[in-house]
Design an enzyme around this catalytic site. Sequence first.
Site, short mmCIF file in Angstrom:
data_model
loop_
_atom_site.label_atom_id
_atom_site.label_comp_id
_atom_site.label_asym_id
_atom_site.label_seq_id
_atom_site.Cartn_x
_atom_site.Cartn_y
_atom_site.Cartn_z
N ASP A 1 0.82 -1.21 0.00
CA ASP A 1 0.00 0.00 0.00
C ASP A 1 0.86 1.27 0.00
OD1 ASP A 1 -2.08 -1.75 0.30
OD2 ASP A 1 -2.85 -0.88 2.16
N ASP A 2 0.22 2.37 -0.39
CA ASP A 2 0.65 3.75 -0.13
C ASP A 2 1.66 4.34 -1.10
OD1 ASP A 2 -0.99 3.46 2.01
OD2 ASP A 2 0.53 3.76 3.56
N HIS B 1 3.72 -2.13 3.19
CA HIS B 1 3.74 -0.78 2.64
C HIS B 1 5.11 -0.54 2.00
CE1 HIS B 1 0.75 -0.80 5.88
NE2 HIS B 1 0.13 0.15 5.22
N HIS C 1 -5.88 3.15 -3.96
CA HIS C 1 -5.94 3.30 -2.50
C HIS C 1 -6.36 4.73 -2.14
CE1 HIS C 1 -5.06 1.88 1.49
NE2 HIS C 1 -3.92 2.53 1.66
#
Length: 327
Positions: free
Chosen positions: A74-75, A225, A125
């Site tokens: 993610d991110d 992440h 996201h």
Amino acid sequence: MWERRVLRFTIALFVCTLAGVSISAAAETCSINPDALGTSRVLTINPNEFTLLGTMQYKQTLPLGDREVVLTFDDGPLPPFTDIILDTLASQCVKATYFLVGQMASAYPSVVRRIYNEGHTIGTHSEHHPNFQRLSMRRVEREVGDGINSVTAALDDAKALSPFFRIPYLGRTNAIEGFLEGKELVTWSADVDTNDWWRGSSPGAIVKRTMRRLNAKGRGIILMHDIHRRTAMALPILLKELKANGYNVVHVVAGGERPKSIPEPIASPAPDGKASPTELTNAPNDDDALTARQNHRIKKRRVSRHRPTHSWSEMTTERPFWVFGGH
């Protein structure tokens, strides 16, 4: 004996088809590293059959076998850590699923295209990674739509984006999930959280925690992440542990046609004009990474891009997601 094997395979294929899953041939042998973990198989899912995934929050998850895992990040993207993680995955011939933040994709389109061109799956996201539970539904809708637009613009090909979405901070509500389902997006949670964003968590601690939780479940979607130095350092150790413990990596893709590759953007240097380092010894520490993330909104204005027209145009005033930490 041969007839029985054919019968078992036919039954398995029929069951998976009913579940909205198709079976692809096993991934090719890793030619660059015969001892690599590799990607054991590709799992193609039909978004019409899967709406909510991950036992951390939902009853349903991906139809994985014993000791099968799916790696997710993610991110990002955020150089140099995304690049380092991509190097590690490539060295082990492992494919993953990325949930990109729109503003990060706008800032680093060349990294977005590298993720795709190296065979990984790309979902979204949100645009700014706000906490959806603190927003009105109108702002949630705008965050989702703008994030999709930004990542699509970075890819420059709508077909390259998979209809996969992970809610920031895993901040679910029935209304949010209903909206995402109406947009024909598969909402991903996870089965195993690495908690790699915890401050002061060492790479070794991340791996130990992840393996303990994974061994308790035996399979599942792993959440990481790609914006942290500690995650980039932990990943080679984690992949080694996965192989040593008999785990296999599954690559998840959405049904439908996808381009084989995407050309590099015409202007593709990093926003600071410097090449992204590929060695951890040259990478900034987490404090430096925090500064880079805080500055990237200004730097991204220098990057030329074309955004698809979208009815949601109001900018969010949420605090940057790295202030809160988490998913």
